[in-house]
Every structure is written in structure tokens, then in C-alpha cells.
Design an enzyme around this catalytic site. Structure first.
Site, mmCIF file in Angstrom:
data_model
loop_
_atom_site.group_PDB
_atom_site.id
_atom_site.type_symbol
_atom_site.label_atom_id
_atom_site.label_comp_id
_atom_site.label_asym_id
_atom_site.label_seq_id
_atom_site.Cartn_x
_atom_site.Cartn_y
_atom_site.Cartn_z
ATOM 1 N N ASP A 1 0.876 -1.184 0.000
ATOM 2 C CA ASP A 1 0.000 0.000 0.000
ATOM 3 C C ASP A 1 0.911 1.232 0.000
ATOM 4 O O ASP A 1 1.606 1.462 0.991
ATOM 5 C CB ASP A 1 -0.873 0.055 1.256
ATOM 6 C CG ASP A 1 -1.970 -0.996 1.285
ATOM 7 O OD1 ASP A 1 -1.811 -2.040 0.636
ATOM 8 O OD2 ASP A 1 -2.976 -0.764 1.984
ATOM 9 N N LYS B 1 -7.275 3.023 -2.794
ATOM 10 C CA LYS B 1 -7.586 2.993 -1.362
ATOM 11 C C LYS B 1 -7.935 4.390 -0.869
ATOM 12 O O LYS B 1 -7.305 5.373 -1.262
ATOM 13 C CB LYS B 1 -6.383 2.416 -0.611
ATOM 14 C CG LYS B 1 -6.522 2.359 0.907
ATOM 15 C CD LYS B 1 -5.281 1.725 1.513
ATOM 16 C CE LYS B 1 -5.240 1.876 3.017
ATOM 17 N NZ LYS B 1 -4.011 1.331 3.617
ATOM 18 N N LYS C 1 -10.228 -0.360 -1.788
ATOM 19 C CA LYS C 1 -10.025 -0.656 -0.369
ATOM 20 C C LYS C 1 -10.462 0.547 0.449
ATOM 21 O O LYS C 1 -10.038 1.673 0.190
ATOM 22 C CB LYS C 1 -8.553 -0.980 -0.083
ATOM 23 C CG LYS C 1 -8.256 -1.187 1.414
ATOM 24 C CD LYS C 1 -6.807 -1.587 1.656
ATOM 25 C CE LYS C 1 -6.475 -1.607 3.137
ATOM 26 N NZ LYS C 1 -5.067 -2.001 3.402
#
Length: 230
Positions: free
Chosen positions: A97, A161, A190
Site C-alpha cells: 500500500d 484505497k 479498499k
């Protein structure tokens, strides 16, 4: 996906079990990994420095290590982020990430955003590792969220995300819907940041999230068990 179609095990496997604190000992990460194994969470989400330790705890299990790159501000250089990505993967990360450079987004330097994302995605693909870009939506306009999602679609990253969980606020269902409206089924979303109960987690899933980042995974799963048993 409706909550009625989810088993608790399926819900658990959508969760990145998170501890991004910088002031806890290894015992906290042992506990995190043990919990992830017990509940069947998809990953443990941690800072890069703890990658090797957590991988050692999880290497013979289905649970992956999800390492945060350029975290939480995204203000390291492109070259540094790419190096950090490879270093984390070599130490055992199965997912990455990374935090996008919002200064360059605000500058409308979209070529930089593309180049940064492309470099990290290529590194992840080299090792067959899942890649995610963190937008940090609390600092973005809707137009900027859409632009980031369009670039992500162009580059072909695996996930977009919502948040680091360190910003002014975390995930919002309306942002998840907006992100999903741009990428459709081509990329996954996400939701992370401030997701502390089962109702919020299910709202994010209903809005289009395929993954939930939270430090409250156990509470969410246990409450979901109670809901589905009633």
C-alpha cells in the site's frame, strides 16, 4: 456484495488486520499475526520496518504481509518509494500500500503521479505482489479523487484505497462509491480509516469496497457472527 451473501469467514478474508503504530514492541506484532491466523484475515497491514518480523510469523500460512510504503505522508521521492517497495517485497511483503504524492496531485503534475504509480506497479508485478495506492481522500476534491482513479485505471494498479487512517478523517461510503464509479470492475477499492464496527464495514462493502483496512477486525467479525446467527 450484500452482507447476506457473506459468511463470517468471507468477511474476515476481506480484512487487512492493521497495526501501524510506531511505538509498540514485537509482542504486539506477534499478537497481530496470531489473530490474523486465527480469524483468517487477508493480511496484516504494517509499516515496512516490521515486514521481515511479521513474515517470519506468517510464512507458512495463507495470511500475507501488507507493507505500507511512503507512509503516511507520501512525501518521499519516487525513487525512494520504488526502492522501499522492492525492499519490503524482498523481506516478505505480499501486498504493498503506497501513499501517493498529493503535492504533485495538487500541482496538477499528472505525469509525475503516473510515473510514480507505474514504477511501483511494475515493481510489484515483477514479484507478483498486489499493489494498492492510497489517495487520502480527506485532502482531495471530488475532481481530484476522480482524476486519481482515472490515472489508476490507466496504469492498472490492483487497488485504489481511500485513506491512511492518519488524515483528518478516514473512509466515507460516498467516496468509495465515487471511486468505484470510475474504475468499475477493472480495479478494486479498499476502504480504510475509521472503520471500527460491523455496520460501517458493511456500508463500505455495499458501496463497492472489496477490502477493508481496520484495527478493529476482531470486533467486526465477532459482531457479524452474532448478526448472522440471529
Amino acid at each position: 456484495m450484500s452482507d447476506k451473501k457473506l459468511t463470517w469467514q468471507q468477511l474476515a478474508n476481506m480484512i487487512d488486520h492493521t497495526n501501524l503504530k510506531q511505538y509498540v514492541p514485537n509482542e504486539a506484532f506477534e499478537k497481530l499475526c496470531d489473530e490474523a491466523k486465527q480469524y483468517g484475515f487477508k493480511t496484516v497491514a504494517i509499516n515496512c520496518a516490521t515486514t521481515e518480523f511479521c513474515y517470519g510469523q506468517l510464512k507458512d500460512t495463507p495470511v500475507l504481509v501488507d507493507s505500507a510504503v511512503g507512509f503516511p505522508l507520501g512525501q518521499s521521492t519516487l525513487e525512494t518509494k520504488v526502492f522501499e517497495t522492492e525492499d519490503a517485497i524482498r523481506k516478505g511483503a505480499g501486498e504493498i500500500d503506497y501513499v501517493a504524492n498529493l503535492v504533485e496531485l495538487k500541482n496538477k503534475n499528472y505525469d509525475y503521479i503516473r510515473k510514480e504509480m507505474d514504477g511501483i506497479v511494475k515493481m510489484c508485478r515483477k514479484y507478483q505482489v498486489t499493489s494498492k495506492v492510497i489517495f487520502e481522500n480527506c485532502y482531495l476534491t471530488e475532481d481530484e479523487i476522480v482524476k486519481m482513479a482515472e490515472i489508476a485505471l490507466e496504469i492498472g494498479i490492483d487497488f485504489i484505497k481511500t485513506s491512511t487512517g492518519f488524515g483528518e478523517y478516514g473512509a466515507k461510503a460516498e467516496h468509495v462509491r465515487l471511486m468505484k464509479s470510475v474504475v468499475g470492475d477493472k480495479l478494486k477499492v479498499k476502504a480504510a480509516g475509521g472503520i471500527r464496527d460491523v455496520q460501517t464495514a458493511l456500508a463500505m462493502i455495499d458501496a463497492g469496497a472489496s477490502r477493508i483496512g481496520t484495527s478493529s477486525g476482531i470486533r467486526i467479525v465477532e459482531d457479524y457472527k452474532k448478526m448472522t446467527e440471529e
